[in-house]
Design an enzyme around this catalytic site. Structure first.
Site, short mmCIF file in Angstrom:
data_model
loop_
_atom_site.label_atom_id
_atom_site.label_comp_id
_atom_site.label_asym_id
_atom_site.label_seq_id
_atom_site.Cartn_x
_atom_site.Cartn_y
_atom_site.Cartn_z
NE ARG A 37 0.76 10.14 10.74
CZ ARG A 37 0.38 9.10 10.03
NH1 ARG A 37 -0.80 8.56 10.23
NH2 ARG A 37 1.16 8.59 9.12
CG ASP A 74 3.07 0.98 9.66
OD1 ASP A 74 2.66 1.83 10.48
OD2 ASP A 74 3.22 1.23 8.45
CE LYS A 115 -1.62 1.68 4.03
NZ LYS A 115 -1.38 3.11 4.32
CG ASN A 116 2.60 2.62 3.61
OD1 ASN A 116 1.40 2.90 3.55
ND2 ASN A 116 3.21 2.39 4.77
CB CYS A 161 -4.69 10.55 12.09
SG CYS A 161 -3.08 9.83 12.31
NE ARG A 174 -6.82 4.42 5.71
CZ ARG A 174 -5.87 4.87 6.52
NH1 ARG A 174 -6.11 5.05 7.78
NH2 ARG A 174 -4.68 5.18 6.06
#
Ligand code: UD1
Length: 421
Positions: A122, A308, A22-23, A117, A400
């Protein structure tokens, strides 16, 4: 809103394929703005975040379609838009990757400030500092960043922040610097595999980026870039999550289409806990079943232990034979999964930056609520070893960033069911 019902699992068994990262994919998609030629990205995961980036780019005029083989075609030849609106940026922070690309290609951009978030404040100071050093004029008002620039000029930029390097700022500045006049040197840049993947794509488009994978990136600006075809690297966090699932349930899982070379910190730790791991070039065979040793880890930029994976290892620590200490050094509020894991009966608490878990703990089912993407995975993992049937709510966070996680886990024998309400 969908939820998962998860029952205690037998040891997971079988083979599972890892999806594209994803990233990486989000950064690669933003690179399409740098050329009028088509860009084809193979192995692009079908995820909500990728769909959100598709909308951000479509809003700028990029034409995007899915290929029959699961890739993405992106064509920016008619893209003249300059704005990434609040409705989209607030759904996904990485939307701000268009800022660097628009700055260098169009000399103008209007991008909503992403805001905080669930895992912390952030800030984006490093992104803005870097773009300003390349010559962009930046102002903010009404919740938006307004950027104006003539052709950007290469510069020496230090991208180190309070918490070390920044993946997002490195991506944004790389996207901007590849078309700047002259040479840029990005010091203390992020060395994550996703940055290397972006450098590979940019170079195949004609950019001159060297040093990717190290903390110093050198970029010789070029005047234009062409199209390219590129395969998105496998998602290291998804692969690591499956490895933890195998270890936690005492199962044997072959993880295919991954890059064990990107998973060093995670596999090293698992091996030190007593998990047997066989590494191939693109496969990992993970065998759990022996009692897990307790552990101490701290999250760090790559190649350190990834933030993560912090939440998933909290779930794993509930089954280790003793006290584990997990220190979160990247995001200050990344602990919202802790009270949720406690609802399963885990002996877990937060002490400053540290999360302290005492195992082994007999977990029992509970209704819980996912607070962010990786926390959702941690709750599913805990539910796989909790007696009874657990209910995991707010799983839209999971959608997501994990492609069909419940389908993949079910294929390994996990009793997990998606329920739509
Ligand atoms: C990316 C990943 C995310 C991962 C994180 C850290 C994407 C889309 N997301 O997020 O999954 O958890 O890297 O590996 O790739 N910071 C500043 N100023 C800035 C930018 C960042 O202080 O201008 C701070 C952040 O608040 C954080 C730290 O630096 O404390 C690292 O953040 P960063 O690497 O930028 O994370 P993201 O790119 O947002």
């Amino acid at each position: 809103m969908d939820k998962f019902l998860v029952r205690k699992s037998e040891p997971l068994k079988g083979q599972i394929r890892v999806s594209g990262a994803k990233n990486s994919c989000l950064a690669l998609m933003a690179a399409s703005l740098l050329t009028d030629d088509p860009l084809e990205l193979d192995n692009a995961p079908d995820l909500v975040d990728v769909r959100t980036m598709t909308r951000v780019l479509a809003n700028l005029g990029v034409e995007i379609s899915r290929t029959a083989s699961g890739g993405l075609n992106l064509d920016s030849s008619r893209a003249r838009g300059l704005k990434a609106p609040y409705e989209l940026v607030s759904k996904m922070r990485a939307s701000y990757y268009v800022l660097g690309a628009l700055a260098t290609r169009r000399g103008k951009a209007e991008v909503s400030l992403p805001g905080g978030c669930a895992i912390g404040q952030r800030p984006i100071d490093l992104h803005l500092k870097g773009l300003a050093m390349l010559g962009a004029e930046i102002s903010t008002s009404g919740g938006y960043i307004y950027l104006r620039a003539n052709r950007l000029r290469g510069a020496r930029i230090n991208l180190s922040g309070r918490y070390g390097s920044s993946v997002g700022a490195t991506v944004n500045i790389m996207l901007a610097a590849v078309l700047a006049r002259g040479k840029s040197v990005l010091e203390d840049s992020a060395a994550e595999p996703e940055i290397e993947d972006l450098a590979h794509l940019l170079n195949s488009m004609g950019a001159r980026v060297s040093g990717a994978g190290s903390p110093v990136l050198e970029i010789e600006g070029v005047s234009e870039l062409s199209g390219a075809r590129h395969t998105v690297i496998p998602d290291r966090i998804e692969a690591a999550t499956f490895a933890v699932a195998a270890a936690l349930t005492g199962g044997t899982v072959a993880i295919t289409d991954c890059r064990p070379a990107h998973l060093g910190a995670v596999t090293c730790l698992l091996e030190s806990l007593g998990v047997n791991i066989e590494k191939g070039e693109t496969t990992l065979l993970v065998r759990g079943g022996t009692p897990l040793a307790p552990f101490r880890i701290k999250t760090e930029p790559y190649p350190g232990f990834p933030t993560d994976m912090q939440a998933q290892f909290c779930a794993l620590a509930t089954q280790a034979q003793g006290k584990s200490v997990i220190e979160e050094n990247i995001f200050e509020n990344r602990t919202l999964h802790v009270p949720e894991l406690a609802r399963f009966g885990a002996d877990i608490r937060v002490d400053g930056r540290k999360i302290i878990v005492k195992g082994p703990c007999r977990l029992s089912s509970a209704p819980v609520m996912a607070s962010d993407l990786r926390a959702s995975a941690a709750l599913i993992l805990a539910a796989l070893v909790a007696e009874g049937t657990s209910e995991i709510n707010r799983i839209y966070h999971l959608d997501r960033g994990y492609e069909h996680l419940e389908v993949k886990l079910a294929r390994l024998g996990a009793p997990i069911l998606r329920v739509s309400e």
